[in-house]
Design a protein around this motif. Structure first.
Motif, PDB file in Angstrom:
ATOM      1  N   ARG A  28      -3.337  -6.339   4.582  1.00 25.09           N
ATOM      2  CA  ARG A  28      -2.996  -6.385   3.158  1.00 25.09           C
ATOM      3  C   ARG A  28      -3.298  -5.022   2.555  1.00 25.09           C
ATOM      4  O   ARG A  28      -4.194  -4.303   3.005  1.00 25.09           O
ATOM      5  N   VAL A  55       8.190  -8.693  -0.996  1.00 25.88           N
ATOM      6  CA  VAL A  55       6.860  -9.037  -1.501  1.00 25.88           C
ATOM      7  C   VAL A  55       6.567 -10.481  -1.131  1.00 25.88           C
ATOM      8  O   VAL A  55       7.297 -11.398  -1.534  1.00 25.88           O
ATOM      9  N   ALA A 112      -0.744  -6.496  -1.815  1.00 30.21           N
ATOM     10  CA  ALA A 112       0.404  -6.951  -1.041  1.00 30.21           C
ATOM     11  C   ALA A 112      -0.079  -7.477   0.292  1.00 30.21           C
ATOM     12  O   ALA A 112      -0.795  -6.782   1.022  1.00 30.21           O
ATOM     13  N   SER A 141       1.201 -12.351  -2.423  1.00 38.24           N
ATOM     14  CA  SER A 141       0.843 -11.074  -3.049  1.00 38.24           C
ATOM     15  C   SER A 141       0.705 -11.244  -4.555  1.00 38.24           C
ATOM     16  O   SER A 141       1.114 -12.255  -5.127  1.00 38.24           O
TER      17      SER A 141
END
Length: 415
Positions: free
Chosen positions: A151, A51, A86, A55
């Protein structure tokens, strides 16, 4: 309109809003969930095993990405939705391309939604707007690029299980199709006069995961196409009031009223409301002209013509407003002047009417905000986050910002 899913397990190709407010889900051609991309450098899988710090409210478990349990939600949108996103690492392409398509494998249940956005890096170091990849409709960037970024946006209504994504496959190519979001570049950026409201909501969480503090400094626009990542300001605006004060602030939330109203784009390139003039927010048309029956995209009666929300510090301290008011807004990512990023200890820095510390304060520049620099002059030396310098940047007429607080601006001419 919300399209509900009748099954929980399927191969999905999502298209929707970050705040899950107006989403359609379609289906891609079936393939095994563990399928790998072809031996093609223009096709790659997003890394779901980690991650990125940019994010918000997402977790990874064995290579599967899912919405986190935090009550992160867009402060300007409906409050019964958990949101998260994300951000994946930028991808260097084997050749310049202007089109990106995507296929996703995962599970989405009733009340949950997911979408993928992409953007391209321009030659001046700025990013194009985020553009959604839709079913059967790849995102066409505003120009060819050798670097793209994706994303993943996830959301779920309260009480609903969050979406889970097991694979995101992306592919780049070149097409002659018109860009999905074409922004006309000007010196300091496209500029429109719109109605501003104060967001407030201290303690709430914005669409990018920022927790709102007292006298905060950011803005909300009614489209996630210009939504910056948490703590960043690659999408920022200059807001000026009749007070003659201005603030440069990052876009950290989605709203007011709508979430798919990128009104600054050419009419035929807007996500919705393509029959409205460029620069006219749908809420303004609904409130003043009865457009869409006087309602927003969710059927709510529009109570004011707002096209931008301002955090309290931006509203009161930066622009100097006392009540909701008309303001002039410039959208920095649509500009072509040299761009820099404001770096402070977290608070805003003064913008002055001249390059001297004794010159009157003419506004503020928030930490992380992107500023477009018209030219530079010598003035009083200033010690700041970027060292000591006697150079001051003119960022608007009679508005000067000490270079000592600005990173990244290059190629700035003398005034």
């Amino acid at each position: 309109m919300r399209i509900a899913l009748r099954t929980r397990r399927h191969r999905l190709f999502a298209a929707g809003a970050a705040t899950a407010l107006c989403v359609g889900l379609g289906f891609a051609v079936a393939a095994p969930a563990n399928a790998k991309p072809a031996d093609n450098p223009s096709t790659w899988n997003a890394d779901l095993s980690t991650v990125d710090p940019a994010s918000s409210n997402v977790v990874t478990d064995g290579g599967m990405l899912r919405l986190g349990d935090q009550q992160a939600r867009a402060a300007s949108a409906y409050s019964n939705l958990r949101t998260g996103f994300a951000v994946f690492a930028p991808r260097t392409l084997p050749a310049e391309s202007n089109t990106v398509s995507a296929i996703m494998d995962g599970t989405v249940g009733q009340g949950a939604e997911v979408a993928v956005d992409v953007r391209g890096l321009r030659k001046d170091g700025s990013w194009s707007e985020w553009t959604e990849v839709r079913p059967g409709q790849p995102a066409v960037l505003d120009r060819p690029t050798s670097t793209v970024q994706a994303r993943l946006m996830l959301s779920a209504a309260d009480g609903a299980a969050g979406p889970e994504v097991r694979r995101v496959e992306l592919s780049s190519s070149t097409t002659s199709a018109r860009p999905s979001a074409q922004v006309v570049l000007e010196g300091g950026g496209l500029t429109y006069k719109v109605f501003a409201t104060r967001e407030g909501l201290v303690g709430g969480t914005t669409a990018n995961g920022h927790v709102i503090v007292e006298r905060d400094h950011f803005v909300a626009l009614p489209s996630r196409r210009g939504l910056s990542g948490k703590g960043s300001g690659e999408y920022s605006v200059r807001v000026c009031g009749d007070t003659k004060r201005c603030e440069w602030a990052p876009v950290w939330d989605v709203g007011p009223w709508n979430t798919k109203d990128d009104y600054w784009n050419p009419s035929d390139q807007r996500e919705m409301w393509k029959d409205l003039a460029q620069g006219k927010p749908e809420a303004q048309a609904a409130y003043n002209d009865g457009y869409n029956g006087g309602k927003d995209q969710f059927g709510r009666k529009v109570a004011n013509p707002a096209g931008i929300d301002l955090a309290d510090g931006t509203f009161w301290d930066g622009v100097g407003l006392k009540d909701n008011s008309w303001v002039t807004v410039s959208y920095s990512w649509t500009g072509s002047d040299p761009a820099g990023t404001v770096k402070t200890n977290g608070g805003p820095v003064n913008v002055r009417s001249g390059p001297r510390l004794g010159d009157s304060v003419a506004g503020l520049a928030a930490h992380a905000a992107q500023v477009r620099v018209e030219c530079q002059v010598k003035g009083d030396p200033v010690d700041g986050s970027q060292g000591s310098s006697d150079i001051w940047y003119r960022v608007a007429a009679d508005k000067f910002l000490a270079k000592a607080y600005v990173a990244g601006a290059s190629g700035v001419r003398d005034c």
